[in-house]
Scaffold this motif. Structure first.
Motif, PDB file in Angstrom:
ATOM      1  N   MET A 262      12.677  -5.246   6.198  1.00 43.43           N
ATOM      2  CA  MET A 262      14.036  -5.431   5.634  1.00 43.43           C
ATOM      3  C   MET A 262      13.977  -5.546   4.118  1.00 43.43           C
ATOM      4  SD  MET A 262      17.284  -6.081   6.577  1.00 43.43           S
ATOM      5  CE  MET A 262      17.413  -7.045   8.057  1.00 43.43           C
ATOM      6  N   THR A 263      14.797  -4.810   3.452  1.00 44.03           N
ATOM      7  CA  THR A 263      14.793  -4.855   1.990  1.00 44.03           C
ATOM      8  C   THR A 263      15.770  -5.911   1.494  1.00 44.03           C
ATOM      9  OG1 THR A 263      16.522  -3.216   1.894  1.00 44.03           O
ATOM     10  CG2 THR A 263      14.271  -2.407   1.819  1.00 44.03           C
ATOM     11  N   ASN A 264      15.580  -6.276   0.251  1.00 44.19           N
ATOM     12  CA  ASN A 264      16.520  -7.210  -0.353  1.00 44.19           C
ATOM     13  C   ASN A 264      17.648  -6.492  -1.068  1.00 44.19           C
ATOM     14  OD1 ASN A 264      15.548  -9.703   0.387  1.00 44.19           O
ATOM     15  ND2 ASN A 264      13.908  -9.596  -1.133  1.00 44.19           N
TER      16      ASN A 264
ATOM     17  N   GLY B 268      31.680 -23.835   0.195  1.00 42.50           N
ATOM     18  CA  GLY B 268      30.454 -23.451   0.873  1.00 42.50           C
ATOM     19  C   GLY B 268      29.886 -22.145   0.384  1.00 42.50           C
TER      20      GLY B 268
ATOM     21  N   LEU C 278      27.539 -18.507   1.602  1.00 40.00           N
ATOM     22  CA  LEU C 278      27.049 -17.677   2.686  1.00 40.00           C
ATOM     23  C   LEU C 278      26.097 -16.655   2.098  1.00 40.00           C
ATOM     24  CD1 LEU C 278      27.759 -17.057   5.778  1.00 40.00           C
ATOM     25  CD2 LEU C 278      29.054 -15.185   4.837  1.00 40.00           C
TER      26      LEU C 278
ATOM     27  N   VAL D 146      24.035 -13.303   2.928  1.00 39.71           N
ATOM     28  CA  VAL D 146      23.902 -12.221   3.899  1.00 39.71           C
ATOM     29  C   VAL D 146      22.825 -11.284   3.393  1.00 39.71           C
ATOM     30  CG1 VAL D 146      25.041 -10.314   5.046  1.00 39.71           C
ATOM     31  CG2 VAL D 146      26.329 -12.373   4.521  1.00 39.71           C
TER      32      VAL D 146
ATOM     33  N   ASN E 278      37.675 -14.777   1.512  1.00 42.34           N
ATOM     34  CA  ASN E 278      36.757 -15.575   0.727  1.00 42.34           C
ATOM     35  C   ASN E 278      36.820 -17.026   1.174  1.00 42.34           C
ATOM     36  OD1 ASN E 278      35.780 -16.292  -2.393  1.00 42.34           O
ATOM     37  ND2 ASN E 278      35.307 -14.277  -1.569  1.00 42.34           N
ATOM     38  N   PRO E 279      35.670 -17.689   1.315  1.00 41.59           N
ATOM     39  CA  PRO E 279      35.727 -19.094   1.722  1.00 41.59           C
ATOM     40  C   PRO E 279      36.232 -19.968   0.561  1.00 41.59           C
ATOM     41  CG  PRO E 279      33.470 -18.465   1.262  1.00 41.59           C
ATOM     42  CD  PRO E 279      34.292 -17.218   1.155  1.00 41.59           C
TER      43      PRO E 279
ATOM     44  N   TYR F 228      35.696  -4.380   4.438  1.00 43.93           N
ATOM     45  CA  TYR F 228      35.469  -4.566   3.028  1.00 43.93           C
ATOM     46  C   TYR F 228      35.036  -3.262   2.367  1.00 43.93           C
ATOM     47  CZ  TYR F 228      33.912  -5.695  -1.483  1.00 43.93           C
ATOM     48  OH  TYR F 228      33.810  -5.668  -2.838  1.00 43.93           O
ATOM     49  N   PHE F 229      35.615  -2.956   1.233  1.00 41.49           N
ATOM     50  CA  PHE F 229      35.128  -1.884   0.366  1.00 41.49           C
ATOM     51  C   PHE F 229      35.808  -2.162  -0.964  1.00 41.49           C
ATOM     52  CE2 PHE F 229      38.946  -0.535   2.450  1.00 41.49           C
ATOM     53  CZ  PHE F 229      39.694   0.042   1.453  1.00 41.49           C
TER      54      PHE F 229
ATOM     55  N   TYR G 127      20.286  -5.219  -0.200  1.00 37.79           N
ATOM     56  CA  TYR G 127      21.668  -5.475   0.184  1.00 37.79           C
ATOM     57  C   TYR G 127      22.047  -6.945   0.168  1.00 37.79           C
ATOM     58  CZ  TYR G 127      22.021  -0.664   1.707  1.00 37.79           C
ATOM     59  OH  TYR G 127      22.070   0.691   1.756  1.00 37.79           O
ATOM     60  N   GLU G 128      21.194  -7.767  -0.430  1.00 43.00           N
ATOM     61  CA  GLU G 128      21.510  -9.188  -0.362  1.00 43.00           C
ATOM     62  C   GLU G 128      22.871  -9.485  -0.995  1.00 43.00           C
ATOM     63  OE1 GLU G 128      18.811 -12.574  -0.046  1.00 43.00           O
ATOM     64  OE2 GLU G 128      19.399 -12.927  -2.135  1.00 43.00           O
ATOM     65  N   LEU G 129      23.622 -10.271  -0.290  1.00 44.32           N
ATOM     66  CA  LEU G 129      24.985 -10.550  -0.711  1.00 44.32           C
ATOM     67  C   LEU G 129      25.216 -12.044  -0.584  1.00 44.32           C
ATOM     68  CD1 LEU G 129      27.967  -9.449  -1.146  1.00 44.32           C
ATOM     69  CD2 LEU G 129      28.121  -9.470   1.328  1.00 44.32           C
ATOM     70  N   ILE G 130      25.710 -12.635  -1.630  1.00 40.81           N
ATOM     71  CA  ILE G 130      26.013 -14.057  -1.563  1.00 40.81           C
ATOM     72  C   ILE G 130      27.513 -14.220  -1.684  1.00 40.81           C
ATOM     73  CG2 ILE G 130      25.694 -16.302  -2.671  1.00 40.81           C
ATOM     74  CD1 ILE G 130      22.904 -15.240  -3.525  1.00 40.81           C
ATOM     75  N   ILE G 131      28.080 -14.815  -0.653  1.00 41.92           N
ATOM     76  CA  ILE G 131      29.530 -14.966  -0.630  1.00 41.92           C
ATOM     77  C   ILE G 131      29.844 -16.434  -0.865  1.00 41.92           C
ATOM     78  CG2 ILE G 131      31.582 -14.796   0.807  1.00 41.92           C
ATOM     79  CD1 ILE G 131      30.057 -12.594   2.391  1.00 41.92           C
ATOM     80  N   LYS G 132      30.584 -16.707  -1.879  1.00 40.91           N
ATOM     81  CA  LYS G 132      31.029 -18.085  -2.091  1.00 40.91           C
ATOM     82  C   LYS G 132      32.389 -18.058  -2.755  1.00 40.91           C
ATOM     83  CE  LYS G 132      27.662 -18.225  -5.826  1.00 40.91           C
ATOM     84  NZ  LYS G 132      26.487 -18.957  -6.306  1.00 40.91           N
ATOM     85  N   PRO G 133      33.021 -19.226  -2.876  1.00 36.12           N
ATOM     86  CA  PRO G 133      34.331 -19.217  -3.519  1.00 36.12           C
ATOM     87  C   PRO G 133      34.224 -18.559  -4.882  1.00 36.12           C
ATOM     88  CG  PRO G 133      33.883 -21.367  -2.595  1.00 36.12           C
ATOM     89  CD  PRO G 133      32.624 -20.575  -2.463  1.00 36.12           C
ATOM     90  N   LYS G 134      35.033 -17.535  -5.119  1.00 37.83           N
ATOM     91  CA  LYS G 134      34.857 -16.744  -6.335  1.00 37.83           C
ATOM     92  C   LYS G 134      35.514 -17.406  -7.524  1.00 37.83           C
ATOM     93  CE  LYS G 134      33.866 -12.398  -4.201  1.00 37.83           C
ATOM     94  NZ  LYS G 134      34.470 -11.314  -3.440  1.00 37.83           N
TER      95      LYS G 134
ATOM     96  N   GLU H 214      27.365   2.510  -5.220  1.00 34.55           N
ATOM     97  CA  GLU H 214      27.082   2.583  -3.790  1.00 34.55           C
ATOM     98  C   GLU H 214      28.212   3.285  -3.023  1.00 34.55           C
ATOM     99  OE1 GLU H 214      25.001   0.822  -0.264  1.00 34.55           O
ATOM    100  OE2 GLU H 214      24.411   1.004  -2.347  1.00 34.55           O
TER     101      GLU H 214
END
Lengths: 275, 242
Positions: free
Chosen positions: A1-3, B80, B82, B84, B76-77, A116-117, A5-12, A25
């Protein structure tokens, strides 16, 4: 598995959350969405591509009868039909792009809430697809130029720049309006009215020289002034291109485009909640 | 691999519905409270290991789909974080992004583009998509003439063909006939064997037990149980029995 596509989702938070890598992409998507609109538009209508010509053409006829015939509008020494059509051609592209891209986010609600896009591509693709209509409507102008025997001079080389800046401006306005529309639905109803008013404050069917000296600066601040003017001058070659006004248009268009991206990027996280 | 840390999501439910600028101005002038807060997810922490099938279950309104939408980056949370790791294909509903005016063929490429998959790669997978969906004869038919079952088959096989690292599935297998459901289950197991991580959301406890290794049970936006699927299923059944 490559990194990769790492995605960090947090309150923006933060003003600049623009992800260039992601844009690249998905770059095929922009053309795909534009292509899809062209296909759908022309597949479903009996008249097909001719619609793109009819709108500016009939507007030109009406304005020629009213302003050219009755009001004897000055037209920089060129036949009024040619004068007004060369303005209406670019204006129609701009007005349709802004109108349609403004509604595009709400109109595509069904997939915004499911996948998502990059949302930016929705209004952009509308403005991109509109270029096809512009190209088709250009045929009429070419025919009119043949009829009136107008040969463009060297300044025609700036035509791609003028069209590109108009695309940038329409996209920028599309970003702003489509994002605002998600939150405030009444903008959808104001928009067509606002755009038609805007046409009369832009020298589309009258020359900029008709406006009084003391209001010229106001006219210059409207980014479409420089674009319509340069569009006409570079196609018909009847007068030199006013580069000073064009430069102001380019600067304002770029400003609207960049702020539009920032605004859309900062509000898109709420889209799925609101739509 | 997905790691969620203390994820919370709040929805604002307007006390009086405001959808227009005019209404916004009016209520701004009037002042007062504008919405009720509803926490759809409260402090949810979990992890999905690479290559596993992870189930999320719970009664209606427990926050399952909200969590899935957060993982898919659609919403969007509020609190916290996440993480992926991998490219995600969400199947929150079948046939999303499909356009009824385009043909089946055109829609396959459109869907690929929406998922960020290059056209060249979709062309390689093209035959497989139609073979699996058993729709080869209809590839040039407009989607509006498809039955809902045909649509679902095409959507599922197109989604699988995008070869995600992580596949999110939300109760989608409720469509289609038994035969196709069985085929989907087999396909899910096959892509999982090839290394795809799967997050499966369903209120059907049987489906979760059959498919998943580990699971999480959500109720009212909170994690009630997480771990091996049997334990989670027992907790769920006990809580239902009460």
């Amino acid at each position: 598995m490559t990194n990769e596509y790492e995605l960090i989702i947090k309150p923006k938070k933060g003003l600049f959350s623009i992800d260039i890598h992601e844009m690249l992409e998905y770059k095929e998507l922009l053309f795909f969405l534009a292509l899809r609109q062209i296909q759908i538009r022309y597949k479903q209508t009996v008249m097909g591509a001719s619609w793109a010509m009819l709108q500016p053409f009939f507007t030109m006829i009406v304005f020629t009868l009213i302003f050219g015939g009755l009001a004897k509008m000055p037209s920089e020494g060129i036949p009024y039909p040619l004068f007004s059509y060369s303005g209406l051609l670019l204006w129609t592209y701009f007005a349709n792009s802004v109108g349609q891209s403004g509604n595009s986010m709400v109109g595509n609600a069904s997939f915004i809430s499911k996948i998502y896009f990059p949302r930016l591509f929705i209004p952009s693709s509308v403005c991109l697809a509109g270029l096809v209509d512009y190209g088709i409507a250009m045929i009429i102008l070419v025919l009119m130029m043949v009829y009136y025997m107008f040969v463009p001079n060297m300044s025609i080389i700036i035509l791609p720049l003028v069209v590109f800046v108009t695309f940038i401006l329409a996209s920028g306005m599309g970003y702003w309006l489509s994002a605002i529309c998600v939150k405030y639905r009444d903008i959808q109803f104001i928009l067509p009215f606002f755009i038609s008013l805007l046409m009369f404050t832009t020298p589309v069917i009258y020359p900029p020289s008709m406006v009084g000296e003391q209001y010229q600066w106001l006219l210059t601040l409207n980014p479409m002034t420089g674009l319509i003017d340069a569009h006409r001058a570079c196609l018909l070659g009847h007068q030199p291109v006013d580069f000073a006004t064009l430069a102001v248009s380019i600067a304002i268009s770029a400003l609207i485009f960049v702020t539009g991206i920032i605004y859309l990027k900062n509000t898109e996280k709420y889209f799925a909640d609101l739509i | 691999m997905i790691i969620g840390k203390n994820i919370s999501k709040m929805f604002r439910i307007p006390s009086e519905r405001r959808n227009t600028l005019f209404e916004a101005v009016i209520s701004f002038v009037k002042g007062g409270r504008r919405y009720d807060e509803f926490w759809a997810l409260k402090n949810v922490s979990f992890d999905v290991k690479e290559g596993e099938i992870f189930g999320i279950t719970g009664p209606n309104g427990s926050g399952k789909t909200t969590l899935l939408e957060i993982i898919a980056d659609i919403i969007n949370p509020d609190e916290g974080e996440l993480i992926v790791n991998g490219r995600i294909t969400p199947i929150l509903a079948l046939g999303v992004g499909f356009n009824l005016e385009l043909t089946a063929r055109e829609n396959v490429f459109l869907y690929g583009a929406l998922m960020g998959v290059k056209r060249v790669k979709m062309e390689d997978k093209y035959e497989e998509v139609f073979e699996f969906a058993e729709l080869k004869r209809f590839e040039n038919m407009k989607l509006k003439n498809f039955s809902s079952g045909m649509n679902a088959r095409l959507a599922f096989s197109t989604a699988i063909a995008t070869e995600p690292n992580i596949l999110l599935l939300d109760e989608v297998l409720a469509v289609g006939d038994i035969e196709f459901q069985r085929k989907c289950m087999a396909e899910i197991n096959r892509v999982n064997k090839n290394g795809t991580t799967i997050v499966f959301v369903s209120h059907s406890i049987e489906a979760v037990r059959d498919l998943c290794e580990r699971a999480m049970f959500l109720d009212n936006g909170e994690v009630i149980a997480i771990g091996a699927v049997d334990e989670v299923v027992n907790t769920y059944l006990n809580s239902m029995a009460e």
